[in-house]
Design a protein around this motif. Structure first.
Motif, PDB file in Angstrom:
ATOM      1  N   ALA A  90       0.748  -1.057  -0.185  1.00 25.40           N
ATOM      2  CA  ALA A  90      -0.016   0.224  -0.107  1.00 25.40           C
ATOM      3  C   ALA A  90       0.717   1.156   0.024  1.00 25.40           C
ATOM      4  N   GLU A 136       1.926   1.635  -3.595  1.00 28.43           N
ATOM      5  CA  GLU A 136       0.914   1.867  -4.445  1.00 28.43           C
ATOM      6  C   GLU A 136       0.423   3.382  -4.301  1.00 28.43           C
ATOM      7  N   HIS A 137       0.522   3.906  -2.983  1.00 30.57           N
ATOM      8  CA  HIS A 137      -0.239   5.083  -2.797  1.00 30.57           C
ATOM      9  C   HIS A 137       1.006   6.094  -2.759  1.00 30.57           C
ATOM     10  N   HIS A 138       2.306   5.967  -3.281  1.00 32.53           N
ATOM     11  CA  HIS A 138       3.293   6.782  -2.940  1.00 32.53           C
ATOM     12  C   HIS A 138       3.068   7.441  -1.500  1.00 32.53           C
ATOM     13  N   ASN A 159      -0.257  11.250   1.549  1.00 36.65           N
ATOM     14  CA  ASN A 159      -0.289   9.815   1.155  1.00 36.65           C
ATOM     15  C   ASN A 159       0.318   8.594   2.058  1.00 36.65           C
ATOM     16  N   LYS A 182      -3.286   7.761   3.230  1.00 38.04           N
ATOM     17  CA  LYS A 182      -4.015   7.203   2.191  1.00 38.04           C
ATOM     18  C   LYS A 182      -3.469   5.653   2.191  1.00 38.04           C
ATOM     19  N   ALA A 183      -2.144   5.619   2.267  1.00 40.86           N
ATOM     20  CA  ALA A 183      -1.617   4.374   2.467  1.00 40.86           C
ATOM     21  C   ALA A 183      -1.853   3.349   3.295  1.00 40.86           C
ATOM     22  N   ALA A 226      -5.501   2.195   3.150  1.00 43.65           N
ATOM     23  CA  ALA A 226      -5.700   1.120   1.983  1.00 43.65           C
ATOM     24  C   ALA A 226      -4.972  -0.065   2.508  1.00 43.65           C
ATOM     25  N   ARG A 262       4.584   3.557 -10.688  1.00 47.99           N
ATOM     26  CA  ARG A 262       4.810   3.539  -9.437  1.00 47.99           C
ATOM     27  C   ARG A 262       6.397   3.389  -9.374  1.00 47.99           C
TER      28      ARG A 262
END
Lengths: 158, 786
Positions: free
Chosen positions: A91, A94-96, A143, A146-147, A150, B11
């Motif tokens: 995660a 994926e969510h930087h 982020n 967010k990560a 998720a 990514r």
């Protein structure tokens, strides 16, 4: 020098250490597990967070001898060797949720512990509050929040 | 756009090692036989060193050497330097005082190096350092820049503690405009001193090989080649070809790791002396006093308005605190990176700025994210906002009226803006922030007993640093081009070597995106190599949002050469004329035919060299390029901050943040958004939380994470981030740069929002709850008196 024994990332380890050796020094210098970082000297930044018997601790504020007989999990042991990444690691990518990467191991270990304590459905307010002990200078936390949300959900299925 | 090309949210390639704990930061490296360096630092801000007694320390267990400033001087190790010459308005050069890597005669700030212990272990080094006895004669200290010029001189070579008295612009024209103005807005501004605090503390490991006489330095640096150049040419440690500098994974920089610091010089020197590797790892407490700080300006600023809110002039007088010594690029920050941006996004006919740079008994001050441009933006955007309030105009409307609308635009302060659409970013930001609905939200806040405010910041910055000839004419000691080398392997995979350095920016991904798109090869087949002077021939490093605009432009230039050479190879392979070869979608085709060869065939043939003679074409496929930009780039945008304040506690909550930036071409929107998030967080930190506070004796009171308020997740809002786009005409990809924008834009937006909410302009950063509470009370008292 006292001998200290513990299980780190599934492996039994024993060493003679200076009594003042911190757990983070033991991990980084004796075991060469350098994924756990030191970002401050006042227990504020959380770059050194590892799991001690399943609970997140700051390894810069724990003596190695305090971990005698304990099970330690570091970022290197979070995913099974040669297995897929842990959902929280995935995660963050994926969510930087990382830039320079220095705070990341501590963030990930804190996040996994957050899920243990607060469950898989984490709202933004909870995550921000629970990150009180982890500093990041790169991401503005946007982020990372967010990560973690998720990653927490993904851990439900894992 | 391909899935991994320019514009794709790819990514990051570097993330795998970081999320699994496999990153290799400098402190993660351990050299066989390494020793540890522990510095003894001055507890006084200003003192003569009368005697350093190292005997007891040297006798401690595990101690290999105890070295002092006298030893350093005896070995003729040179001083650290500031590499940008600024001349005062009277033509005299700046007063650069000697900066030894270990103080010999006097200490000039708390944290100044007085001695170093080289020991077997860190604990032994720390124990021994406590046994060093230093006799100090404590001298009075000056910490306040406003008082520096009337305090006793810290350095003999700088009377009145004045480094330079510099100016830019047309004083007469500005005075005339102010005299004839319809209205003049006047502000006194303090731009607070900040501690950069990259999460990875600085580390240096030095190793000497007596067999080859080579020195190697592993170092947390943003620009390894410049470090090697300075340590060779000025400090005189070793010839350039005998010194290798490696910057492995670096955990954030924000400017603070650009500079050449005493500790790395001492480690190199000591490694040769003791014949073993020497490692120094900074504690966070050390970092607070030993890393260069940022900002620290005291400013009086005036903005003149004509009819209808037309800005006619800006006049600025700034005192810049450069601390105890001149750090590597410190002189340029409050001059050419500051005053040249005072035109903001506005068409202003006359600008004049005077800057006095002073020494004080505090840590050196140098570039920190934005470097001069946040200070300039704060001055301009506060003046515009306050001017609008004083004139009873809508602040957005006042900005719109004064925007530069045609390009190129020559400002009165050197810069020539090449492209932009400031109205477009303002408009988009107004929509996204739902400014129309603000009055309703304000009434709701009022019903709950809260104050609500809205603040704008229409910032501009000069990035893509920078055209070498231009900066040379302004006093810069180096060229600011960038280099690249593209090495194509026989199997078609590619290594890109760049002089840029990534310490969080994700170059391993974005630079690979450029190559993947250009050559139509999978991004996995591209490796990016940086941060090692033995691998990359030369480079200028990463700062000033320059890696995309300058570093990637160098890669483009090298790729042009690779393509040209590959076409020659393809021509021989297909027995066609070189001019008929077209390269598209990873294939070389003879124009107008269906004859083609694939990328991998051409790369292999370049190396096996069976289809052409050596007299016809050199084998191999490897090209290098240096790219020198033709202009600065000018990222610009509009950030809008909305705050809600509890008047009972003075606590400010940021309830809305909208950022609309024009960065030109965006290579990876995910990474660009991340850069904006981080920059805004640092800007909000400056506005609300952070401040390096020295007491009158020169002790850093906010010297740890317990005292210095770093932004935490709970202090920050979620951010709305968007872009507009005008391509930058000054580089091949049209990139403007994004790394500093947030830190530049944010402080003014926050303070404009808070002052809007509380109805008073009398508020300094950081706007902590007590500061806001006091400002509310003071304003109420004054209203009552009136």
């Amino acid at each position: 020098m006292p001998a200290v024994s513990m299980t780190v990332n599934g492996k039994a380890v024993t060493a003679d250490v200076d009594i003042r050796t911190l757990l983070v020094q033991f991990l980084r210098e004796n075991l060469r597990l350098t994924g756990t970082h030191v970002g401050c000297d006042t227990s504020q930044c959380g770059a050194c967070v590892v799991h001690l018997d399943g609970i997140a601790v700051k390894s810069c504020t724990t003596l190695a001898v305090q971990a005698e007989g304990c099970t330690v999990l570091t970022i290197e042991g979070l995913a099974a060797p040669n297995g897929p990444l842990h959902p929280m690691q995935e995660a963050f990518r994926e969510h930087h949720g990382l830039q320079c990467g220095f705070c990341t191991p501590g963030m990930v270990m804190t996040a996994v512990d957050m899920v243990r304590r607060k469950g898989n459905e984490l709202d933004e307010k909870t995550i921000r509050h629970e990150l009180d002990g982890n500093l990041c200078r790169c991401t503005g936390y946007h982020n990372i929040v967010k990560a973690i949300a998720a990653g927490a959900r993904a851990m439900k299925g894992a | 756009m391909s899935a991994t090309g320019i514009g794709a949210a790819v990514r990051r390639k570097e993330d795998l090692r970081f999320i699994t704990g496999k990153g290799q930061y400098t402190d993660d490296i351990s050299r066989p036989g390494e020793t540890r360096a522990v510095f003894l630092r001055s507890p006084h801000a200003h003192a003569k060193i009368k005697r350093v007694d190292t005997k007891a320390a040297a006798a401690m267990p595990g101690v290999i050497a105890v070295l002092t400033g006298a030893d350093l001087a005896q070995d003729k190790i040179g001083n650290l330097i500031c590499g940008w010459m600024i001349h005062s308005k009277d033509g005299s050069p700046m007063k650069m005082a000697p900066h030894p890597a270990i103080a010999a005669n006097k200490v000039c700030c708390v944290g100044d190096q007085v001695a170093v212990v080289i020991a077997e272990t860190l604990a032994e080094g720390k124990d021994a350092a406590e046994k060093i006895k230093v006799d100090y004669e404590v001298l009075p200290a000056v910490v306040d820049a406003a008082k520096a010029q009337s305090a006793p001189a810290i350095h003999e070579s700088a009377p009145k503690n004045t480094i330079y008295q510099w100016h830019l612009g047309d004083a007469k024209a500005v005075d005339a405009a102010i005299k004839s103005a319809k209205h003049v807005t006047r502000l006194d501004i303090v731009n607070n001193r900040l501690v950069p605090n990259a999460m990875e503390p600085r580390v240096a490991i030095a190793e000497y090989d007596s067999g080859t006489d080579n020195l190697t330095l592993w170092n947390t640096t943003q620009n390894p080649h410049v470090a090697r150049l300075v340590i060779s040419a000025f400090v005189g440690m070793a010839p350039e070809h005998k010194l290798r500098v490696i910057a492995p994974d670096v955990g954030g920089g924000f400017g603070s790791k650009i500079f050449i610091y005493p500790e790395e010089v001492v480690c190199l020197w000591a490694a040769r002396l003791v014949g073993r590797p020497v490692k120094w790892t900074s504690d966070r407490s050390e970092a607070f006093v030993a890393d260069a700080h940022g900002r620290d300006h005291i400013t009086h600023a005036e903005m003149a308005f004509g009819e209808g809110g037309k800005i006619t002039a800006i006049k600025v007088k700034t005192i810049a605190n450069l601390g105890a010594y001149m750090s590597t690029f410190s002189s340029s920050v409050p001059t050419y990176l500051y005053a040249t941006l005072l035109s903001g996004q506005y068409d202003i006919p006359a600008i004049y700025c005077e800057v006095d740079a002073v020494y004080t008994n505090t840590a050196p001050v140098d570039a920190y994210r934005g470097a001069g441009r946040p200070e300039a933006t704060f001055v301009v955007e506060r003046l515009v906002e306050v001017g609008a309030r004083e004139e009873g105009m809508d602040p957005a409307e006042l900005r719109r009226k004064n925007f530069i609308k045609t390009f190129p635009h020559q400002t009165p302060v050197i810069m020539n803006y090449d492209a932009g659409d400031y109205g477009a970013s303002l408009k988009k930001a107004l929509d996204l922030a739902d400014v129309k609905g603000f009055d309703k939200r304000k009434r709701e806040s009022e019903r709950a007993g809260k104050l609500r405010g809205l603040g704008y910041s229409s910032y501009i910055e000069a990035c893509g640093i920078a055209p070498s000839q231009a900066v040379g004419s302004l006093g810069c000691g180096v060229g600011l081009w960038e280099s690249a080398e593209v090495r194509v392997n026989p199997t078609g995979s590619v290594e890109v070597l760049t002089g840029s350095h990534s310490h969080g920016q994700g170059h391993e991904t974005t630079f690979a995106q450029l190559v993947s798109e250009r050559l139509s090869i999978p991004i996995e087949n591209v490796s990016v190599v940086h941060g090692d002077t033995d691998k990359v021939q030369f480079g200028m490093g990463t700062y000033g949002s320059r890696s995309g605009a300058v570093g990637m432009s160098a890669v483009v230039k090298a790729l042009d050469k690779v393509e040209a050479k590959a076409k020659k190879v393809a021509a021989y392979m297909m027995e066609a004329a070189e001019g008929d070869i077209v390269f598209k979608d990873g294939k070389f085709t003879v124009a107008g035919t269906d004859k083609s060869v694939a990328w991998g065939d051409v790369t292999l043939n370049a190396y096996i060299a069976h289809k052409f003679a050596g007299s016809q074409l050199e084998p191999g496929l490897k090209e290098g390029a240096f790219y020198d930009p033709t202009n600065f780039t000018f990222p610009a945008g509009c950030h809008i901050c909305e705050v809600e304040i509890d008047p009972e506690t003075g606590n400010t909550e940021i309830v809305g943040w909208t950022a609309v930036d024009d960065f030109g071409t965006v290579v990876n929107p995910m990474i660009v958004e991340g850069q904006v998030h981080g920059g805004v967080a640092q800007g909000i930190g400056q506005a609300l939380l952070e401040s390096a506070i020295y007491n009158a004796e020169g002790q850093l009171v906010s010297g740890s994470f317990m005292d210095y308020t770093m932004p935490r997740a709970e202090n920050l809002p979620s951010l709305k981030v968007d872009t507009t786009m005008t391509k930058c005409p000054s580089n091949p990809l049209g990139i403007k740069g994004c790394g500093e924008a947030g830190a530049i834009a944010a402080p003014a937006a926050v303070v404009n929002a808070i002052t809007d909410a509380i109805g008073s302009e009398d508020l300094a950063m950081p706007a902590t709850p007590p500061a806001v509470w006091a400002a509310i009370r003071k304003a109420a008292k004054m209203q009552k008196a009136a």
